[in-house]
Design a protein around this motif. Structure first.
Motif, mmCIF file in Angstrom:
data_model
loop_
_atom_site.group_PDB
_atom_site.id
_atom_site.type_symbol
_atom_site.label_atom_id
_atom_site.label_comp_id
_atom_site.label_asym_id
_atom_site.label_seq_id
_atom_site.Cartn_x
_atom_site.Cartn_y
_atom_site.Cartn_z
ATOM 1 N N VAL A 28 41.070 -46.263 62.454
ATOM 2 C CA VAL A 28 42.326 -46.747 61.330
ATOM 3 C C VAL A 28 42.834 -48.108 61.716
ATOM 4 N N ARG A 29 43.197 -48.224 63.036
ATOM 5 C CA ARG A 29 43.835 -49.527 63.263
ATOM 6 C C ARG A 29 42.856 -50.569 63.477
ATOM 7 N N LEU A 30 41.722 -50.357 63.868
ATOM 8 C CA LEU A 30 40.475 -51.166 64.205
ATOM 9 C C LEU A 30 41.207 -52.600 64.592
ATOM 10 N N PRO A 31 41.407 -52.310 66.132
ATOM 11 C CA PRO A 31 41.820 -53.374 66.716
ATOM 12 C C PRO A 31 41.103 -54.382 66.877
ATOM 13 N N TRP A 32 41.902 -55.925 66.914
ATOM 14 C CA TRP A 32 41.086 -57.049 66.677
ATOM 15 C C TRP A 32 40.604 -57.305 68.291
ATOM 16 N N ALA A 33 39.430 -57.668 68.513
ATOM 17 C CA ALA A 33 39.004 -57.906 69.959
ATOM 18 C C ALA A 33 37.639 -58.715 69.691
ATOM 19 N N GLY A 34 37.248 -59.220 70.859
ATOM 20 C CA GLY A 34 35.643 -59.769 70.916
ATOM 21 C C GLY A 34 35.147 -60.349 69.806
ATOM 22 N N ASP A 35 34.034 -59.732 69.454
ATOM 23 C CA ASP A 35 33.178 -60.103 68.450
ATOM 24 C C ASP A 35 33.483 -59.475 67.075
ATOM 25 N N LEU A 36 34.609 -58.510 67.122
ATOM 26 C CA LEU A 36 34.691 -58.223 65.438
ATOM 27 C C LEU A 36 34.693 -59.059 64.530
ATOM 28 N N GLY A 37 35.328 -60.314 64.549
ATOM 29 C CA GLY A 37 35.269 -61.261 63.502
ATOM 30 C C GLY A 37 33.662 -61.739 63.027
ATOM 31 N N MET A 38 32.959 -61.739 64.028
ATOM 32 C CA MET A 38 31.607 -62.244 63.918
ATOM 33 C C MET A 38 30.870 -61.073 63.084
ATOM 34 N N HIS A 39 31.083 -59.829 63.310
ATOM 35 C CA HIS A 39 30.436 -58.891 62.705
ATOM 36 C C HIS A 39 31.030 -58.760 61.227
ATOM 37 N N ALA A 40 32.291 -59.032 60.990
ATOM 38 C CA ALA A 40 32.979 -59.045 59.673
ATOM 39 C C ALA A 40 32.265 -60.292 58.888
ATOM 40 N N ALA A 41 32.132 -61.270 59.500
ATOM 41 C CA ALA A 41 31.568 -62.517 59.037
ATOM 42 C C ALA A 41 30.144 -62.385 58.483
ATOM 43 N N THR A 42 29.133 -61.503 59.187
ATOM 44 C CA THR A 42 28.011 -61.101 58.888
ATOM 45 C C THR A 42 27.897 -60.382 57.497
ATOM 46 N N VAL A 43 28.933 -59.421 57.547
ATOM 47 C CA VAL A 43 29.068 -58.490 56.364
ATOM 48 C C VAL A 43 29.282 -59.368 54.902
ATOM 49 N N GLN A 44 30.249 -60.188 55.312
ATOM 50 C CA GLN A 44 30.601 -61.406 54.224
ATOM 51 C C GLN A 44 29.483 -61.948 53.705
ATOM 52 N N ARG A 45 28.709 -62.455 54.713
ATOM 53 C CA ARG A 45 27.517 -63.230 54.130
ATOM 54 C C ARG A 45 26.330 -62.562 53.449
ATOM 55 N N LEU A 46 26.124 -61.381 53.968
ATOM 56 C CA LEU A 46 25.399 -60.487 53.137
ATOM 57 C C LEU A 46 25.934 -59.797 51.877
ATOM 58 N N ARG A 47 27.334 -59.750 51.843
ATOM 59 C CA ARG A 47 27.897 -59.262 50.543
ATOM 60 C C ARG A 47 27.593 -60.322 49.553
ATOM 61 N N HIS A 48 27.822 -61.654 49.727
ATOM 62 C CA HIS A 48 27.421 -62.727 48.800
ATOM 63 C C HIS A 48 26.035 -62.926 48.542
ATOM 64 N N ASP A 49 25.167 -62.953 49.528
ATOM 65 C CA ASP A 49 23.585 -63.249 49.241
ATOM 66 C C ASP A 49 22.959 -62.386 50.166
ATOM 67 N N LEU A 50 22.182 -61.114 49.697
ATOM 68 C CA LEU A 50 21.375 -60.136 50.430
ATOM 69 C C LEU A 50 19.978 -61.126 50.863
ATOM 70 N N VAL A 51 19.794 -61.804 50.167
ATOM 71 C CA VAL A 51 18.056 -62.459 50.450
ATOM 72 C C VAL A 51 18.497 -63.714 51.290
ATOM 73 N N ASP A 52 19.043 -64.397 51.134
ATOM 74 C CA ASP A 52 19.194 -65.722 52.109
ATOM 75 C C ASP A 52 20.699 -66.022 52.425
ATOM 76 N N PRO A 53 21.134 -65.311 53.391
ATOM 77 C CA PRO A 53 22.863 -65.402 53.763
ATOM 78 C C PRO A 53 22.951 -66.623 54.662
ATOM 79 N N GLY A 54 22.112 -67.347 55.135
ATOM 80 C CA GLY A 54 22.417 -68.426 56.119
ATOM 81 C C GLY A 54 23.134 -67.872 57.269
ATOM 82 N N ASN A 55 23.439 -68.971 58.139
ATOM 83 C CA ASN A 55 24.052 -68.469 59.413
ATOM 84 C C ASN A 55 25.615 -67.912 59.075
ATOM 85 N N PRO A 56 25.681 -66.747 59.643
ATOM 86 C CA PRO A 56 27.075 -66.270 59.339
ATOM 87 C C PRO A 56 28.282 -66.878 60.058
#
Length: 492
Positions: A28-56
């Motif tokens: 529920v808290r999902l504390p910020w640390a480590g690579d959380l931002g990079m995985h969130a960025a990956t979901v961001q790119r796929l959300r905008h383009d599932l076929v060719d998301p580019g570098n996250p």
């Protein structure tokens, strides 16, 4: 099967349930640390383009190993539901934790049928570590899981436990072709989702098959499963899995800390090593013993050869030792021996739990914790939500390496250099040098301006110290965030 006193079984199950409940509350808290931002960025790119998301992480059209099957699923969820990526990561964390807990239960049941065995296994995996706190993606201590529960590594490790349970039954019972082909596909998914956890899964799978000593027909079907796995890996469209074998040199410096303070981090696991010795005396082909030996060989080879990234295989040595320590409390000899072992294990688990007691701070406000526990709590990172009223999706932000570069892409922006070594980014070194030069004292304003133009930078995140030269460098202060950080707009 020996029956333990019911109160002891209930106590173990209750303690394991409390630990899992704590992790659920942490989600529920999902504390910020480590690579959380990079995985969130990956979901961001796929959300905008599932076929060719580019570098996250940076504005470049390159493949990335972050685009795994699990991240693709979460990207689809984000795209269809329009939920925030952080809500989607919480849903992913629930799925990953569920897979891990059920996977441990299934795998342990293949090793021992005692009612207390799965609960003791969960407790040992969470707390039987050392008295020096250590967190890293793919490592399954309570505090480490609290910070990484939404990562693909937890999802992959959960799948690995299910793989070992399924594989053990298939090898012993002589399953048909369909089962083995499915196992091959599952193995490939694990490797694609998190390569380092995939190594651990592979070592555990090898130990499971060797311990079963299957016949010729099973080996043939196993070969078919391997062929399916290779086919899935070859056909995965988002990145070249086999190209990662050449990425070691760029990861060694990052992973060198894995070989530091081994005794402090893991000395409680020595109890499990003793348990493995007892299991080996009873069965020379014990799967946990073989698993442990394979893990030790890989980790030791990495340390001796300077391939420090191989240290990510440490869970392959830790998991079998931790499970052996738990199982010995319900299988070791006479009742008095089991009782004595249970007491020693309980003391070790208590020491490990106290070391990780600061995890409570992710659920309970620090001011309400006992002082001794509050001292163990580590404040999670602050996010960059404060800059989102100005920085839009796809904007390029000049930010220092480290935390800023690991967090800012979570909100849809790009940074000039990635926050983690990127084997598929051909100009990574040039980008890192550009960031270093930009923030170096004494760099002329003209050179800074050239760097900003070269990478299409629209924003700069830096400390207030940059303010004195901001006008000369073509910057205008827009907002201030925590820790003295300042958001500057690039004046074109």
């Amino acid at each position: 099967m020996r029956a333990a006193p019911r109160p002891a079984v209930l106590a173990a199950q209750a303690a394991a349930a409390v630990a899992v409940l704590l992790l659920l509350l942490v989600i529920v808290r999902l504390p910020w640390a480590g690579d959380l931002g990079m995985h969130a960025a990956t979901v961001q790119r796929l959300r905008h383009d599932l076929v060719d998301p580019g570098n996250p992480l940076v504005d470049a059209d390159t493949p990335s190993p972050y685009y795994s099957p699990w991240m693709l699923v979460l990207g689809c969820v984000a795209r269809v539901s329009r939920l925030s990526v952080f809500v989607v990561l919480r849903l992913g964390a629930l799925a990953g934790l569920g897979l891990l807990v059920t996977g441990v239960w299934r795998y342990v049941r293949t090793l021992d049928g005692h009612r207390a065995a799965p609960a003791l296994a969960v407790l040992s995996l969470l707390f039987l570590w050392g008295t020096a706190l250590f967190n890293w993606s793919g490592f399954h201590g309570l505090n480490s899981l609290a910070l990484t529960v939404s990562y693909p590594s937890v999802f992959a490790l959960g799948l690995a436990f299910h793989l070992w349970a399924w594989l053990g039954r298939a090898a012993r019972r002589g399953a048909g072709w369909g089962t083995w082909l499915g196992l091959g596909a599952l193995w490939a998914v694990i490797l694609l989702c998190h390569q380092f956890s995939g190594v651990v899964a592979s070592l555990g799978a090898a130990a499971t098959v060797l311990a079963a000593r299957p016949g010729r027909g099973t080996w043939l079907r196993l070969g078919g499963g391997v062929a399916v796995a290779l086919g899935v890996l070859l056909l995965w469209p988002y990145y070249d899995f086999f190209a990662l074998f050449g990425a070691g040199d760029g990861l060694e410096a990052v992973h060198r800390p894995l070989y530091e303070d081994l005794l402090g981090r893991y000395w409680l696991v020595l109890l499990g090593v003793v348990a493995l010795g007892m299991r080996w005396r009873r069965d020379r082909w014990d799967p946990l013993v073989l698993f442990f030996l394979l893990g030790v060989v890989v980790v030791a080879a990495g340390g001796l050869s300077g391939h420090y990234a191989w240290g990510r295989a440490l869970p392959a040595a830790l998991i079998p030792a931790q499970l052996a320590a738990a199982l010995e409390a319900v299988t070791a000899g006479r009742r008095a021996v089991r009782a004595g072992w249970a007491c020693v294990l309980g003391a070790a688990l208590a020491a490990g739990a106290w070391t990780q007691a600061g995890t409570l701070g992710y659920v309970v406000p620090r001011g309400e914790l006992p002082e001794a526990v509050a001292e163990k709590y580590r404040q999670p990172w602050a996010g960059y939500h404060w800059m989102t009223p100005w920085v839009r999706y796809g904007d390029v932000v000049m930010a220092r390496a480290g935390r800023p570069a690991r967090q800012i892409p979570a909100y849809g922006a790009y940074t000039v250099a990635p926050g983690y070594p990127d084997f598929f980014l051909p100009d990574e070194g040039r980008r890192a040098e550009a960031v270093r030069r930009y923030f170096a004292e004494g760099t002329p304003d003209g050179e800074r301006g050239e760097i900003l133009r070269a990478y299409g930078v629209r924003w700069v995140v830096a400390g207030a110290w940059l303010g004195e030269g901001a006008r000369g460098a073509g910057l205008r202060e827009v907002a201030r965030g925590p820790g003295g950080q300042v958001l500057y707009a690039v004046v074109r």
